[in-house]
Design a protein around this motif. Sequence first.
Motif, PDB file in Angstrom:
ATOM      1  N   PHE A  70      -4.496  -1.994  -9.504  1.00  0.00           N
ATOM      2  CA  PHE A  70      -4.368  -2.930  -8.382  1.00  0.00           C
ATOM      3  C   PHE A  70      -5.368  -4.069  -8.442  1.00  0.00           C
ATOM      4  O   PHE A  70      -5.221  -5.074  -7.740  1.00  0.00           O
ATOM      5  CB  PHE A  70      -4.549  -2.185  -7.050  1.00  0.00           C
ATOM      6  N   LYS A  71      -6.394  -3.923  -9.251  1.00  0.00           N
ATOM      7  CA  LYS A  71      -7.442  -4.948  -9.304  1.00  0.00           C
ATOM      8  C   LYS A  71      -6.868  -6.307  -9.692  1.00  0.00           C
ATOM      9  O   LYS A  71      -7.421  -7.345  -9.336  1.00  0.00           O
ATOM     10  CB  LYS A  71      -8.516  -4.557 -10.315  1.00  0.00           C
ATOM     11  N   ASP A  72      -5.755  -6.317 -10.416  1.00  0.00           N
ATOM     12  CA  ASP A  72      -5.163  -7.586 -10.864  1.00  0.00           C
ATOM     13  C   ASP A  72      -4.752  -8.476  -9.694  1.00  0.00           C
ATOM     14  O   ASP A  72      -4.786  -9.703  -9.806  1.00  0.00           O
ATOM     15  CB  ASP A  72      -3.942  -7.313 -11.750  1.00  0.00           C
ATOM     16  N   SER A  94     -18.792  -2.483 -12.346  1.00  0.00           N
ATOM     17  CA  SER A  94     -17.505  -1.809 -12.278  1.00  0.00           C
ATOM     18  C   SER A  94     -17.547  -0.363 -12.722  1.00  0.00           C
ATOM     19  O   SER A  94     -18.292   0.007 -13.627  1.00  0.00           O
ATOM     20  CB  SER A  94     -16.493  -2.554 -13.151  1.00  0.00           C
ATOM     21  N   THR A  95     -16.701   0.445 -12.055  1.00  0.00           N
ATOM     22  CA  THR A  95     -16.447   1.801 -12.541  1.00  0.00           C
ATOM     23  C   THR A  95     -15.341   1.773 -13.601  1.00  0.00           C
ATOM     24  O   THR A  95     -14.916   2.818 -14.063  1.00  0.00           O
ATOM     25  CB  THR A  95     -16.037   2.720 -11.376  1.00  0.00           C
ATOM     26  N   GLY A  96     -14.849   0.596 -13.958  1.00  0.00           N
ATOM     27  CA  GLY A  96     -13.911   0.475 -15.073  1.00  0.00           C
ATOM     28  C   GLY A  96     -12.751  -0.469 -14.868  1.00  0.00           C
ATOM     29  O   GLY A  96     -12.517  -1.374 -15.665  1.00  0.00           O
ATOM     30  N   ASN A  97     -12.000  -0.261 -13.787  1.00  0.00           N
ATOM     31  CA  ASN A  97     -10.801  -1.081 -13.615  1.00  0.00           C
ATOM     32  C   ASN A  97     -11.097  -2.547 -13.300  1.00  0.00           C
ATOM     33  O   ASN A  97     -10.404  -3.440 -13.788  1.00  0.00           O
ATOM     34  CB  ASN A  97      -9.912  -0.490 -12.514  1.00  0.00           C
ATOM     35  N   THR A  98     -12.111  -2.776 -12.483  1.00  0.00           N
ATOM     36  CA  THR A  98     -12.475  -4.161 -12.194  1.00  0.00           C
ATOM     37  C   THR A  98     -12.900  -4.861 -13.480  1.00  0.00           C
ATOM     38  O   THR A  98     -12.566  -6.030 -13.708  1.00  0.00           O
ATOM     39  CB  THR A  98     -13.615  -4.218 -11.149  1.00  0.00           C
ATOM     40  N   ALA A  99     -13.631  -4.150 -14.323  1.00  0.00           N
ATOM     41  CA  ALA A  99     -14.084  -4.717 -15.597  1.00  0.00           C
ATOM     42  C   ALA A  99     -12.899  -5.090 -16.484  1.00  0.00           C
ATOM     43  O   ALA A  99     -12.846  -6.192 -17.049  1.00  0.00           O
ATOM     44  CB  ALA A  99     -14.991  -3.711 -16.319  1.00  0.00           C
ATOM     45  N   VAL A 195     -10.458   5.642  -1.529  1.00  0.00           N
ATOM     46  CA  VAL A 195     -11.495   4.692  -1.108  1.00  0.00           C
ATOM     47  C   VAL A 195     -12.760   4.885  -1.949  1.00  0.00           C
ATOM     48  O   VAL A 195     -13.293   5.989  -2.055  1.00  0.00           O
ATOM     49  CB  VAL A 195     -11.838   4.884   0.384  1.00  0.00           C
ATOM     50  N   GLY A 196     -13.195   3.778  -2.553  1.00  0.00           N
ATOM     51  CA  GLY A 196     -14.438   3.783  -3.331  1.00  0.00           C
ATOM     52  C   GLY A 196     -15.401   2.784  -2.721  1.00  0.00           C
ATOM     53  O   GLY A 196     -16.193   3.105  -1.846  1.00  0.00           O
ATOM     54  N   ASN A 197     -15.274   1.545  -3.158  1.00  0.00           N
ATOM     55  CA  ASN A 197     -16.114   0.483  -2.627  1.00  0.00           C
ATOM     56  C   ASN A 197     -15.545  -0.069  -1.309  1.00  0.00           C
ATOM     57  O   ASN A 197     -16.129  -0.929  -0.678  1.00  0.00           O
ATOM     58  CB  ASN A 197     -16.224  -0.632  -3.677  1.00  0.00           C
ATOM     59  N   ALA A 198     -14.367   0.422  -0.958  1.00  0.00           N
ATOM     60  CA  ALA A 198     -13.710   0.137   0.337  1.00  0.00           C
ATOM     61  C   ALA A 198     -13.162  -1.285   0.469  1.00  0.00           C
ATOM     62  O   ALA A 198     -12.839  -1.733   1.572  1.00  0.00           O
ATOM     63  CB  ALA A 198     -14.637   0.462   1.512  1.00  0.00           C
ATOM     64  N   GLY A 199     -13.002  -1.979  -0.653  1.00  0.00           N
ATOM     65  CA  GLY A 199     -12.398  -3.308  -0.624  1.00  0.00           C
ATOM     66  C   GLY A 199     -10.900  -3.227  -0.407  1.00  0.00           C
ATOM     67  O   GLY A 199     -10.333  -4.003   0.370  1.00  0.00           O
ATOM     68  N   ASN A 200     -10.257  -2.290  -1.061  1.00  0.00           N
ATOM     69  CA  ASN A 200      -8.793  -2.261  -1.030  1.00  0.00           C
ATOM     70  C   ASN A 200      -8.252  -1.879   0.340  1.00  0.00           C
ATOM     71  O   ASN A 200      -7.316  -2.498   0.831  1.00  0.00           O
ATOM     72  CB  ASN A 200      -8.267  -1.314  -2.117  1.00  0.00           C
ATOM     73  N   ILE A 201      -8.862  -0.884   0.947  1.00  0.00           N
ATOM     74  CA  ILE A 201      -8.376  -0.475   2.281  1.00  0.00           C
ATOM     75  C   ILE A 201      -8.581  -1.632   3.278  1.00  0.00           C
ATOM     76  O   ILE A 201      -7.733  -1.892   4.130  1.00  0.00           O
ATOM     77  CB  ILE A 201      -9.058   0.829   2.751  1.00  0.00           C
ATOM     78  N   LEU A 315      -0.923   4.363  -5.377  1.00  0.00           N
ATOM     79  CA  LEU A 315      -1.386   4.898  -6.664  1.00  0.00           C
ATOM     80  C   LEU A 315      -2.018   3.727  -7.406  1.00  0.00           C
ATOM     81  O   LEU A 315      -1.342   2.904  -8.023  1.00  0.00           O
ATOM     82  CB  LEU A 315      -0.229   5.524  -7.443  1.00  0.00           C
ATOM     83  N   THR A 316      -3.336   3.674  -7.310  1.00  0.00           N
ATOM     84  CA  THR A 316      -4.097   2.474  -7.650  1.00  0.00           C
ATOM     85  C   THR A 316      -4.186   2.135  -9.136  1.00  0.00           C
ATOM     86  O   THR A 316      -4.349   0.975  -9.498  1.00  0.00           O
ATOM     87  CB  THR A 316      -5.512   2.630  -7.072  1.00  0.00           C
ATOM     88  N   GLY A 317      -4.121   3.166  -9.999  1.00  0.00           N
ATOM     89  CA  GLY A 317      -4.295   2.891 -11.429  1.00  0.00           C
ATOM     90  C   GLY A 317      -3.429   3.791 -12.304  1.00  0.00           C
ATOM     91  O   GLY A 317      -3.035   4.893 -11.907  1.00  0.00           O
TER      92      GLY A 317
HETATM   93  C1  AN7 Z   1      -8.045   3.441  -9.671  1.00  0.00           C
HETATM   94  O1  AN7 Z   1     -13.292  -0.839 -10.911  1.00  0.00           O
HETATM   95  O2  AN7 Z   1     -14.643  -0.045  -7.848  1.00  0.00           O
HETATM   96  O3  AN7 Z   1     -12.137   1.186  -2.412  1.00  0.00           O
HETATM   97  O4  AN7 Z   1     -15.323  -1.129 -10.217  1.00  0.00           O
HETATM   98  O5  AN7 Z   1     -10.333   1.808  -9.883  1.00  0.00           O
HETATM   99  O6  AN7 Z   1     -11.405  -1.036  -3.278  1.00  0.00           O
HETATM  100  O7  AN7 Z   1     -13.247   0.209  -4.389  1.00  0.00           O
HETATM  101  C2  AN7 Z   1     -12.593   0.709  -8.722  1.00  0.00           C
HETATM  102  C3  AN7 Z   1     -12.076   1.239  -7.605  1.00  0.00           C
HETATM  103  C4  AN7 Z   1      -9.327   3.297  -6.248  1.00  0.00           C
HETATM  104  C5  AN7 Z   1     -11.203   2.256  -5.072  1.00  0.00           C
HETATM  105  N1  AN7 Z   1      -8.590   3.581  -7.322  1.00  0.00           N
HETATM  106  O8  AN7 Z   1     -10.912   0.989  -4.546  1.00  0.00           O
HETATM  107  C6  AN7 Z   1     -14.161  -0.712 -10.048  1.00  0.00           C
HETATM  108  C7  AN7 Z   1     -13.849  -0.008  -8.780  1.00  0.00           C
HETATM  109  C8  AN7 Z   1      -8.917   3.097  -8.523  1.00  0.00           C
HETATM  110  C9  AN7 Z   1     -10.050   2.285  -8.665  1.00  0.00           C
HETATM  111  C10 AN7 Z   1     -10.457   2.508  -6.327  1.00  0.00           C
HETATM  112  C11 AN7 Z   1     -10.847   2.005  -7.547  1.00  0.00           C
HETATM  113  P1  AN7 Z   1     -11.974   0.286  -3.605  1.00  0.00           P
END
Ligand code: AN7
Length: 349
Positions: A70-72, A94-99, A195-201, A315-317
């Motif tokens: 989804f980062k795209d 990045s944890t990977g996908n953003t990178a 939810v990770g960095n909470a940008g997407n939600i 399904l984000t990735g």
């Molecule tokens: C597959 O790539 O933070 O809550 O640096 O790769 O918006 O952060 C990835 C986050 C969910 C969480 N699913 O989204 C990064 C990074 C996948 C992700 C999240 C990430 P956010």
Amino acid sequence: MSPEPCAIRGGHGHPGLIHRFLDRLPFEASDPIVTLQEGSTPLVLAERISERVGAEVFLKIEGANPTGSFKDRGMCCAVTAAKRDGAETVICASTGNTAASAAAYAARGGLGCAVLVPDGKIAAGKLAQALMHGARVIALKGNFDEALELVRELTQRHPIALVNSVNEYRLQGQKTAGIELVEELGTLDALAIPVGNAGNITAYWKGFQEVGHSPRLFGFQAAGAAPLVLGHRVERPETVASAIRIGNPARWEEAMTAMTQSAGRIEAVTDDEILDAYRFLAAEEGVFCEPASAASVAGILKFGVGEAQRVACVLTGHGLKDPQTAMEQSGSVVPCPPELAAVEKAVLG
Ligand code: AN7
């Protein structure tokens, strides 16, 4: 949907999301739009998951974006803005996908790219992507939260554009997924999302609000990296879902506000629950996502969906991002000599 904007740029098929949603985004058609025709991702009914939770459950397959996540959606906007505003280089933690996404869009836009990733903690596919797209990949002896702090400081000192989701253009692009859902489903009662960095939600909520929709937001974190559930930072986050191994989300306040406004909830799912959902999706629904993405499905399987009748799981990735976890979680191959009898036995079991 008109294919024209892409035809103008020498592409075919659906337009990228900046063209598709130009009237809702802070861009002009004359901007130097950097696109790989992201967005417009599949939305598939998950029959078996629907049965298990007693509601209609759809999967928004964000792994079908150009770099597999989804980062795209956010990155096409962040890189377009950076290019328009004269930046020569973009950077992210990045944890990977953003990178992977930043590297691809920077390459596409003719910009330089540097990425800071936690050493040894990003999935193989993501690392391969960032390297192949020509980014400078820096392996930090630290975690994502430390990497983000460092790139924030660095971009105060140097004219390098920060493309993490603290960048407003990222949210602008990512809100389009929420708008697509409402356009496709008409209505939905709840959204389940990792939810990770909470940008997407935060971005989905922005999108829903723009089209006058308020589904309940069900956010799910990995139990070993669940600061929003615990209500405090996690100094040493740990989870098999390396994408969401984050202990201090940048969009903390906004995500919690969105959760409250939507009458939603934020909960934790264990690594075992994530991996169960991960295997179930692949084996029973035919959908291969990465472990972090499966947290959305793990969450509704664990906590239910309340009164909701129609639910979308993000399904984000893509599952191919993390071949190592996949191989660890699946069956083994059957060795076989090149003889018919042996093949017969191998095939028929
Ligand atoms: C597959 O790539 O933070 O809550 O640096 O790769 O918006 O952060 C990835 C986050 C969910 C969480 N699913 O989204 C990064 C990074 C996948 C992700 C999240 C990430 P956010």
